[in-house]
Design a protein around this motif. Structure first.
Motif, PDB file in Angstrom:
ATOM      1  N   ASP A 124       7.871   2.358   7.442  1.00  0.00           N
ATOM      2  CA  ASP A 124       6.655   3.070   7.078  1.00  0.00           C
ATOM      3  C   ASP A 124       6.684   4.432   7.765  1.00  0.00           C
ATOM      4  O   ASP A 124       6.832   4.512   8.994  1.00  0.00           O
ATOM      5  N   ALA A 125       6.532   5.490   7.007  1.00  0.00           N
ATOM      6  CA  ALA A 125       6.620   6.841   7.575  1.00  0.00           C
ATOM      7  C   ALA A 125       5.513   7.112   8.594  1.00  0.00           C
ATOM      8  O   ALA A 125       5.652   7.987   9.446  1.00  0.00           O
ATOM      9  N   HIS A 126       4.420   6.359   8.523  1.00  0.00           N
ATOM     10  CA  HIS A 126       3.317   6.556   9.468  1.00  0.00           C
ATOM     11  C   HIS A 126       3.552   5.841  10.789  1.00  0.00           C
ATOM     12  O   HIS A 126       2.805   6.048  11.745  1.00  0.00           O
ATOM     13  N   ALA A 127       4.541   4.974  10.826  1.00  0.00           N
ATOM     14  CA  ALA A 127       4.741   4.138  12.011  1.00  0.00           C
ATOM     15  C   ALA A 127       5.623   4.837  13.037  1.00  0.00           C
ATOM     16  O   ALA A 127       6.688   5.351  12.709  1.00  0.00           O
ATOM     17  N   THR A 169       0.078  -0.801  10.879  1.00  0.00           N
ATOM     18  CA  THR A 169       0.316  -0.414   9.489  1.00  0.00           C
ATOM     19  C   THR A 169       1.010  -1.496   8.668  1.00  0.00           C
ATOM     20  O   THR A 169       0.783  -1.600   7.465  1.00  0.00           O
ATOM     21  N   ARG A 170       1.877  -2.287   9.307  1.00  0.00           N
ATOM     22  CA  ARG A 170       2.582  -3.342   8.576  1.00  0.00           C
ATOM     23  C   ARG A 170       2.680  -4.581   9.451  1.00  0.00           C
ATOM     24  O   ARG A 170       2.925  -4.472  10.660  1.00  0.00           O
ATOM     25  N   SER A 213       3.257   0.113  13.792  1.00  0.00           N
ATOM     26  CA  SER A 213       2.001   0.836  14.008  1.00  0.00           C
ATOM     27  C   SER A 213       2.320   2.265  14.424  1.00  0.00           C
ATOM     28  O   SER A 213       3.459   2.597  14.757  1.00  0.00           O
ATOM     29  N   ALA A 214       1.285   3.103  14.409  1.00  0.00           N
ATOM     30  CA  ALA A 214       1.491   4.496  14.791  1.00  0.00           C
ATOM     31  C   ALA A 214       1.912   4.599  16.252  1.00  0.00           C
ATOM     32  O   ALA A 214       2.777   5.397  16.608  1.00  0.00           O
ATOM     33  N   HIS A 215       1.310   3.763  17.112  1.00  0.00           N
ATOM     34  CA  HIS A 215       1.575   3.822  18.551  1.00  0.00           C
ATOM     35  C   HIS A 215       1.886   2.429  19.088  1.00  0.00           C
ATOM     36  O   HIS A 215       1.432   1.430  18.533  1.00  0.00           O
ATOM     37  N   ARG A 216       2.613   2.373  20.194  1.00  0.00           N
ATOM     38  CA  ARG A 216       3.198   1.107  20.628  1.00  0.00           C
ATOM     39  C   ARG A 216       2.190   0.065  21.093  1.00  0.00           C
ATOM     40  O   ARG A 216       2.417  -1.138  20.927  1.00  0.00           O
TER      41      ARG A 216
END
Lengths: 145, 80
Positions: free
Chosen positions: A21-24, A73-74, A97-100
């Protein structure tokens, strides 16, 4: 966003690719492996059995709860059924996710809730030829999650 | 009397000796049905260790049984 049962061996490379996912900016995965001992007894193999319709329904609820609780996100979760040997992959969970922080927290929550709620059962086969359904003992102090 | 379909898994399946059966019962709810089957077949798990599912989802023990319900008694789970 899914929870599935699988009668076939799991492929962690393909599963991880499904999280892309490009947002991740973070990906956390958990692999549950079949180990060769439990509570001091040598284990040779085990069987997983599931009440499949309800396992997938409850698994989907756990995924939905996790998505509502953490900004991820996934999410992909797969649990094996059938006969497994030592070292086999029994459960695979992946979170992007965007952040860890959210990915770590969501992954931990997913495996904890799956273990506690999804109707899947494990029968261990021991080196001495005996077997046991885990958490189903009705004598002694072996029982409990 | 009503007709119900009972599915067994894991330890209960082995102790009952089959995966599913259809039977007639006068049990008003799943707890009474389990008590009946436990006595008949020598099932070792006490009802306190189980959950009940009716027609594919978890159900409270006192939920009334209806004709043709599908009932599953869920032993303590052990996934992961």
């Amino acid at each position: 966003m899914s929870f599935h049962l699988s009668t076939q061996p799991l492929d962690p490379v393909a599963l991880k690719a499904s999280l892309a996912d490009a947002h991740a900016g973070a990906c956390v995965t958990f692999e549950g492996w079949v180990r060769d001992h439990n509570e001091g007894r040598p284990v040779q193999s085990l069987d997983y059995e599931a009440y499949a319709p309800l396992a997938e329904k409850e698994g989907a609820r756990i995924v939905a709860e996790t998505l509502a609780r953490f900004p991820v996100t996934r999410v992909v979760c797969v649990h094996r059924t059938g006969a497994l040997r030592i070292g086999d992959l029994a459960v695979w969970i992946g979170v992007a996710s965007a952040h860890r922080a959210a990915a770590f927290d969501a992954c931990r929550t997913l495996i904890d809730e799956i273990k506690a709620r999804v109707p899947v059962w494990k029968k261990e086969h021991y080196a001495d030829g005996t077997t046991e359904w885990i958490n189903c003992a009705t004598r002694g102090d072996h029982a409990g999650p | 009397m009503k007709t119900v379909h009972v599915h067994y898994f894991a330890l209960l399946r082995e102790q009952r000796g089959l995966s599913q059966e259809t039977l007639a019962t006068s049990a008003p709810d799943a707890a009474a049905l389990y008590a009946e089957l436990r006595a008949r077949h020598g099932l070792t798990l006490p009802v306190e260790r189980l959950r009940a599912a009716i027609n594919g989802d978890f159900a409270p023990w006192p939920a009334p049984l209806k004709d043709n319900d599908e009932i599953v008694f869920i032993p303590p789970v052990a996934g992961g």
